[in-house]
Design a protein around this motif. Sequence first.
Motif, PDB file in Angstrom:
ATOM      1  N   PHE A 427     -32.868 -33.685 -92.931  1.00  0.00           N
ATOM      2  CA  PHE A 427     -32.241 -32.696 -92.055  1.00  0.00           C
ATOM      3  C   PHE A 427     -31.038 -33.347 -91.401  1.00  0.00           C
ATOM      4  O   PHE A 427     -31.072 -34.511 -90.996  1.00  0.00           O
ATOM      5  CB  PHE A 427     -33.233 -32.203 -91.000  1.00  0.00           C
ATOM      6  CG  PHE A 427     -34.198 -31.175 -91.520  1.00  0.00           C
ATOM      7  CD1 PHE A 427     -33.820 -29.834 -91.601  1.00  0.00           C
ATOM      8  CD2 PHE A 427     -35.478 -31.532 -91.894  1.00  0.00           C
ATOM      9  CE1 PHE A 427     -34.711 -28.880 -92.071  1.00  0.00           C
ATOM     10  CE2 PHE A 427     -36.366 -30.582 -92.368  1.00  0.00           C
ATOM     11  CZ  PHE A 427     -35.988 -29.258 -92.466  1.00  0.00           C
ATOM     12  N   ASP A 428     -29.952 -32.577 -91.340  1.00  0.00           N
ATOM     13  CA  ASP A 428     -28.729 -33.118 -90.750  1.00  0.00           C
ATOM     14  C   ASP A 428     -28.858 -33.291 -89.236  1.00  0.00           C
ATOM     15  O   ASP A 428     -28.200 -34.165 -88.650  1.00  0.00           O
ATOM     16  CB  ASP A 428     -27.549 -32.188 -91.055  1.00  0.00           C
ATOM     17  CG  ASP A 428     -27.245 -32.139 -92.559  1.00  0.00           C
ATOM     18  OD1 ASP A 428     -27.488 -33.160 -93.242  1.00  0.00           O
ATOM     19  OD2 ASP A 428     -26.780 -31.084 -93.038  1.00  0.00           O
ATOM     20  N   SER A 429     -29.651 -32.477 -88.578  1.00  0.00           N
ATOM     21  CA  SER A 429     -29.842 -32.580 -87.122  1.00  0.00           C
ATOM     22  C   SER A 429     -30.930 -33.599 -86.802  1.00  0.00           C
ATOM     23  O   SER A 429     -31.861 -33.799 -87.592  1.00  0.00           O
ATOM     24  CB  SER A 429     -30.231 -31.223 -86.533  1.00  0.00           C
ATOM     25  OG  SER A 429     -29.225 -30.253 -86.784  1.00  0.00           O
ATOM     26  N   SER A 430     -30.831 -34.226 -85.655  1.00  0.00           N
ATOM     27  CA  SER A 430     -31.885 -35.128 -85.179  1.00  0.00           C
ATOM     28  C   SER A 430     -32.837 -34.343 -84.272  1.00  0.00           C
ATOM     29  O   SER A 430     -32.507 -33.274 -83.769  1.00  0.00           O
ATOM     30  CB  SER A 430     -31.279 -36.309 -84.408  1.00  0.00           C
ATOM     31  OG  SER A 430     -30.498 -35.854 -83.310  1.00  0.00           O
ATOM     32  N   PHE A 431     -34.041 -34.925 -84.070  1.00  0.00           N
ATOM     33  CA  PHE A 431     -35.090 -34.241 -83.312  1.00  0.00           C
ATOM     34  C   PHE A 431     -35.571 -35.169 -82.204  1.00  0.00           C
ATOM     35  O   PHE A 431     -36.069 -36.277 -82.480  1.00  0.00           O
ATOM     36  CB  PHE A 431     -36.250 -33.850 -84.231  1.00  0.00           C
ATOM     37  CG  PHE A 431     -35.830 -32.920 -85.342  1.00  0.00           C
ATOM     38  CD1 PHE A 431     -35.976 -31.551 -85.195  1.00  0.00           C
ATOM     39  CD2 PHE A 431     -35.290 -33.414 -86.530  1.00  0.00           C
ATOM     40  CE1 PHE A 431     -35.591 -30.683 -86.207  1.00  0.00           C
ATOM     41  CE2 PHE A 431     -34.913 -32.551 -87.544  1.00  0.00           C
ATOM     42  CZ  PHE A 431     -35.054 -31.183 -87.388  1.00  0.00           C
ATOM     43  N   LYS A 432     -35.416 -34.666 -80.945  1.00  0.00           N
ATOM     44  CA  LYS A 432     -35.773 -35.482 -79.780  1.00  0.00           C
ATOM     45  C   LYS A 432     -37.112 -35.009 -79.205  1.00  0.00           C
ATOM     46  O   LYS A 432     -37.329 -33.809 -78.995  1.00  0.00           O
ATOM     47  CB  LYS A 432     -34.687 -35.359 -78.712  1.00  0.00           C
ATOM     48  CG  LYS A 432     -34.909 -36.294 -77.521  1.00  0.00           C
ATOM     49  CD  LYS A 432     -33.729 -36.220 -76.558  1.00  0.00           C
ATOM     50  CE  LYS A 432     -33.925 -37.184 -75.388  1.00  0.00           C
ATOM     51  NZ  LYS A 432     -32.779 -37.133 -74.448  1.00  0.00           N
ATOM     52  N   PHE A 433     -37.982 -35.968 -78.976  1.00  0.00           N
ATOM     53  CA  PHE A 433     -39.301 -35.691 -78.398  1.00  0.00           C
ATOM     54  C   PHE A 433     -39.328 -36.294 -76.983  1.00  0.00           C
ATOM     55  O   PHE A 433     -39.046 -37.488 -76.807  1.00  0.00           O
ATOM     56  CB  PHE A 433     -40.418 -36.291 -79.249  1.00  0.00           C
ATOM     57  CG  PHE A 433     -40.590 -35.603 -80.571  1.00  0.00           C
ATOM     58  CD1 PHE A 433     -41.522 -34.588 -80.716  1.00  0.00           C
ATOM     59  CD2 PHE A 433     -39.826 -35.970 -81.662  1.00  0.00           C
ATOM     60  CE1 PHE A 433     -41.690 -33.952 -81.936  1.00  0.00           C
ATOM     61  CE2 PHE A 433     -39.984 -35.352 -82.878  1.00  0.00           C
ATOM     62  CZ  PHE A 433     -40.916 -34.324 -83.028  1.00  0.00           C
ATOM     63  N   THR A 434     -39.718 -35.422 -75.994  1.00  0.00           N
ATOM     64  CA  THR A 434     -39.760 -35.862 -74.598  1.00  0.00           C
ATOM     65  C   THR A 434     -41.074 -35.376 -73.971  1.00  0.00           C
ATOM     66  O   THR A 434     -41.494 -34.231 -74.189  1.00  0.00           O
ATOM     67  CB  THR A 434     -38.578 -35.283 -73.798  1.00  0.00           C
ATOM     68  OG1 THR A 434     -37.358 -35.652 -74.421  1.00  0.00           O
ATOM     69  CG2 THR A 434     -38.608 -35.781 -72.351  1.00  0.00           C
TER      70      THR A 434
END
Length: 467
Positions: A427-434
């Motif tokens: 996937f071109d987008s990154s995924f942030k987990f908080t």
Amino acid sequence: MDVNTGGSFADRPADVVVELSAAEAASGVAKTIAMPPDGSPVMIYFPPGAQDGMVQNVDLPWVDPATGVTSTRTVSVAIRVPPAGPFPPAPPYGPGYPSPGPAQPGYAPPGYPQPGQAQPGYAQPGYVQSGFASPPPRRFGTRARVVAGAVGVALVAGICLVPTLFRESDADTTSGTGDTTTTSTTTATQPTETAAPTAAPLDPADFQASLDEANKQLSAAVGKLRSATSPRAVSSAADALAQTVSTQTSTLSALTAPESVSAAHRDLVSALSALESDLSEVSSAADSRSVCTGGSASAALSRAGGAADLRSAITALGAADPAAKYRFGSFLPAATKDQNRRKANGSYLTRTTGGSGELKVDNGNNVDTVINLVKNGSKKPAVSVYIRGQKKVTTGRIKDGTYQVFMSSGADWDGKRFTRNCQFSKFDSSFKFTTTSRQYTIWELSLKVRLGGNASSSDVDPDSFPS
């Protein structure tokens, strides 16, 4: 042209008799005749004014078959002009007419005898010029026709032959004596081709040693193909194996096998050569990612037509000489079917826990897929999970951080990667987990491409795919 050997005038035989037409005798002509004793074709020029019963003496190169010494020999050529009407009438001569020119040495112009002078080549006073008997005409023999066809006409250097009468007395016909002028002729010869010597057959031990060395080289190249772990590595190894096959085919082809297995040896070389073409197809399949690992490439090669022919040739070679029992071909994989190994849906290949984040994945495609969650700055996945086609998986307890999501899909999972029809993307987008005291991040991904989707993806080089 008819050529007769023999003939006579005043009870003296000529070596060769050649027949000219009245027109040829009057205007002059070059003729190819068969010279004794072997019928070699030689071209001879007969000047204008030749008459029935004249004789030309020709010097020919001669190699003594007993000693091999080269010299010349004189061959007498008698001229026969059959009755076919008179020579063309002499041109007018006298006042008001152009002079025919000075008399030529050795013969007068056609139709103009020179009075008061004995004419070389013509009947002189006291001699009666008459016809002569000769054997029935015959054509050139087979050998003469073959030689003439091969080398064409003989080369003639500086021909200017003066016809002379064959007299009853013993006349010296060597060059420069009496009224006879001789001319040397040269015949063209062809180079003789020498057959290449045939090597002696190898003895059984040496032949087996050559087979063993070829088998060793091929086994090493096949081993490199089997150990390839990416499409690019498979393509490179297949090309290298094809080169080794080509080299060993040439090496084995140059051998002179023992007589008992010569036919089986030829079949073996032919079948081994065909395997080279099969390897080109394997290399192309790797470039298109139809095969992705050495295992699937080896299986594809094992089912190729060249491999089947080679197995038959190897079996025939071993049976051709029961005493020797020649051995070859341990490098060739047995015919192998494609496998379709799969892991259970939701199986973790790698998992690092310690957080509250969740990743929900819907694999709406028919192919199995592995999802790798890779934290920024790392080359190894924190989470790697197997999702079967048309299945869903939820992964929990993901640590906080920013991640890239990589995907590999295909058929036949060998425990580390898909071996056939493999694809690699991210996937071109990154995924942030908080995670906070009140909430945590949940991401939902659909792997099926659909109109209006809000996440794009890009292909990834298989050699750079994190695993």
